[in-house]
Design an enzyme around this catalytic site. Structure first.
Site, PDB file in Angstrom:
ATOM      1  N   GLU A  44      39.027  38.903  43.655  1.00 34.27           N
ATOM      2  CA  GLU A  44      40.490  38.946  43.821  1.00 34.27           C
ATOM      3  C   GLU A  44      41.386  39.889  45.067  1.00 34.27           C
ATOM      4  OE1 GLU A  44      43.111  39.496  42.349  1.00 34.27           O
ATOM      5  OE2 GLU A  44      42.848  39.992  40.059  1.00 34.27           O
ATOM      6  N   ASP A  45      42.702  39.483  44.923  1.00 37.52           N
ATOM      7  CA  ASP A  45      42.785  40.402  45.898  1.00 37.52           C
ATOM      8  C   ASP A  45      43.360  42.025  45.656  1.00 37.52           C
ATOM      9  OD1 ASP A  45      45.187  40.427  43.748  1.00 37.52           O
ATOM     10  OD2 ASP A  45      46.257  39.396  44.937  1.00 37.52           O
ATOM     11  N   ASP A  78      44.718  46.900  40.820  1.00 38.69           N
ATOM     12  CA  ASP A  78      46.205  48.040  40.142  1.00 38.69           C
ATOM     13  C   ASP A  78      45.498  48.585  39.752  1.00 38.69           C
ATOM     14  OD1 ASP A  78      48.449  49.011  41.255  1.00 38.69           O
ATOM     15  OD2 ASP A  78      49.435  48.194  40.010  1.00 38.69           O
ATOM     16  N   PHE A 100      52.482  49.215  47.827  1.00 48.00           N
ATOM     17  CA  PHE A 100      53.269  48.518  47.655  1.00 48.00           C
ATOM     18  C   PHE A 100      52.542  47.461  48.580  1.00 48.00           C
ATOM     19  CE2 PHE A 100      54.703  43.655  46.196  1.00 48.00           C
ATOM     20  CZ  PHE A 100      54.028  44.005  45.329  1.00 48.00           C
ATOM     21  N   ARG A 158      53.275  36.356  52.055  1.00 53.89           N
ATOM     22  CA  ARG A 158      51.958  35.454  51.910  1.00 53.89           C
ATOM     23  C   ARG A 158      50.947  35.310  52.674  1.00 53.89           C
ATOM     24  NH1 ARG A 158      50.438  36.087  46.559  1.00 53.89           N
ATOM     25  NH2 ARG A 158      51.842  34.782  45.028  1.00 53.89           N
TER      26      ARG A 158
HETATM   27  P1  IMP Z   1      46.310  44.893  37.418  1.00 57.68           P
HETATM   28  O1  IMP Z   1      46.349  44.501  36.553  1.00 57.68           O
HETATM   29  O2  IMP Z   1      47.627  45.901  38.078  1.00 57.68           O
HETATM   30  O3  IMP Z   1      44.764  45.634  38.218  1.00 57.68           O
HETATM   31  O4  IMP Z   1      47.358  44.295  38.807  1.00 57.68           O
HETATM   32  C1  IMP Z   1      45.827  43.060  39.298  1.00 57.68           C
HETATM   33  C2  IMP Z   1      47.455  42.415  40.154  1.00 57.68           C
HETATM   34  O5  IMP Z   1      49.111  43.092  40.714  1.00 57.68           O
HETATM   35  C3  IMP Z   1      47.320  41.577  41.617  1.00 57.68           C
HETATM   36  O6  IMP Z   1      45.844  40.617  41.460  1.00 57.68           O
HETATM   37  C4  IMP Z   1      47.873  41.360  42.543  1.00 57.68           C
HETATM   38  O7  IMP Z   1      48.209  39.966  42.040  1.00 57.68           O
HETATM   39  C5  IMP Z   1      49.081  42.023  41.976  1.00 57.68           C
HETATM   40  N1  IMP Z   1      49.725  43.463  42.472  1.00 57.68           N
HETATM   41  C6  IMP Z   1      49.010  45.326  42.535  1.00 57.68           C
HETATM   42  N2  IMP Z   1      49.190  45.936  43.685  1.00 57.68           N
HETATM   43  C7  IMP Z   1      50.264  44.712  44.675  1.00 57.68           C
HETATM   44  C8  IMP Z   1      50.713  44.953  45.641  1.00 57.68           C
HETATM   45  O8  IMP Z   1      50.331  46.769  46.105  1.00 57.68           O
HETATM   46  N3  IMP Z   1      51.645  43.908  46.524  1.00 57.68           N
HETATM   47  C9  IMP Z   1      50.768  42.605  45.638  1.00 57.68           C
HETATM   48  N4  IMP Z   1      50.366  42.428  44.281  1.00 57.68           N
HETATM   49  C10 IMP Z   1      49.916  43.413  44.182  1.00 57.68           C
HETATM   50 MG    MG Z   2      45.320  38.683  41.831  1.00 59.68          MG
END
Ligand code: IMP
Ligand code: MG
Length: 174
Positions: A96-97, A100, A149, A162
């Site tokens: 994963e990147d 959050d 963010f 990106r």
């Molecule tokens: P989660 O479901 O809230 O954990 O979100 C995960 C996904 O939200 C990540 O795989 C990203 O694609 C996107 N995301 C969450 N925070 C950021 C951020 O700070 N910058 C860019 N994308 C984010």
């Molecule tokens: Mg992602």
């Protein structure tokens, strides 16, 4: 063009990715691993990490919806691109990147576990622990970051940024 403050430089990321690769090489010594790159944000990380792994490696791609153009996670994932290959009997690692709220990973993990992999771990470039809503165990974290963010090194804001070689904070989101 927005102002972007560098949070993690290319050098810092490179050094840390190498360290995490060493951990994975140790944990999977004598085995092979199957990397599941979660598109699109994890592409750069998956490539850099994969190059540093010294066991047999296979790579597959999956895309699930999370953020659109806003910055709120939905809580339910929608599969936009399915894996090409079965993960049954494989040592799969979700790459994963960023984690959050944890929603995406939580549901993705549940879904993939039903497909009977030999093992399933999670590796993320970034972790924002302050934002966690769903408790999900992450096996490898490159960096914990504050609740800001971020973009770059694969991560986008509205599909942009990106391609930055570093991770930065967009100062003036419009
Ligand atoms: P989660 O479901 O809230 O954990 O979100 C995960 C996904 O939200 C990540 O795989 C990203 O694609 C996107 N995301 C969450 N925070 C950021 C951020 O700070 N910058 C860019 N994308 C984010
Ligand atoms: Mg992602």
């Amino acid at each position: 063009m927005a102002d972007i403050r560098v949070l993690l430089s290319e050098e810092q990321i490179d050094k840390r990715v190498r360290e995490v690769a060493v951990l994975i090489n140790k944990d999977y010594a004598g085995k092979s691993v199957h990397l599941i790159c979660v598109l699109k944000g994890s592409i750069f990380f998956t490539c850099e990490l994969a190059k540093r792994l010294d066991m047999p490696v296979t790579i597959d791609f999956m895309q699930v919806s999370s953020y659109g153009s806003d910055t709120v996670s939905s809580g339910v994932i929608n599969i936009k691109k399915e894996l090409d290959e079965s993960i049954e009997g494989k040592n799969a690692i979700i790459i994963e990147d960023i984690i959050d709220s944890g929603n995406t990973l939580y549901y993705l993990r549940e879904l993939l576990l039903k497909r009977n992999p030999e093992s399933l771990k999670i590796c993320t470039l970034l972790d924002k622990p302050d934002r966690r809503v769903k408790d999900v165990k992450v096996d490898y974290v490159c960096f914990e970051i504050p609740d800001e963010f971020v973009v770059g090194y694969g991560l986008d804001y509205d599909q942009k940024y990106r391609n930055l070689s570093y991770v930065g904070v967009v100062e003036n989101l419009d």
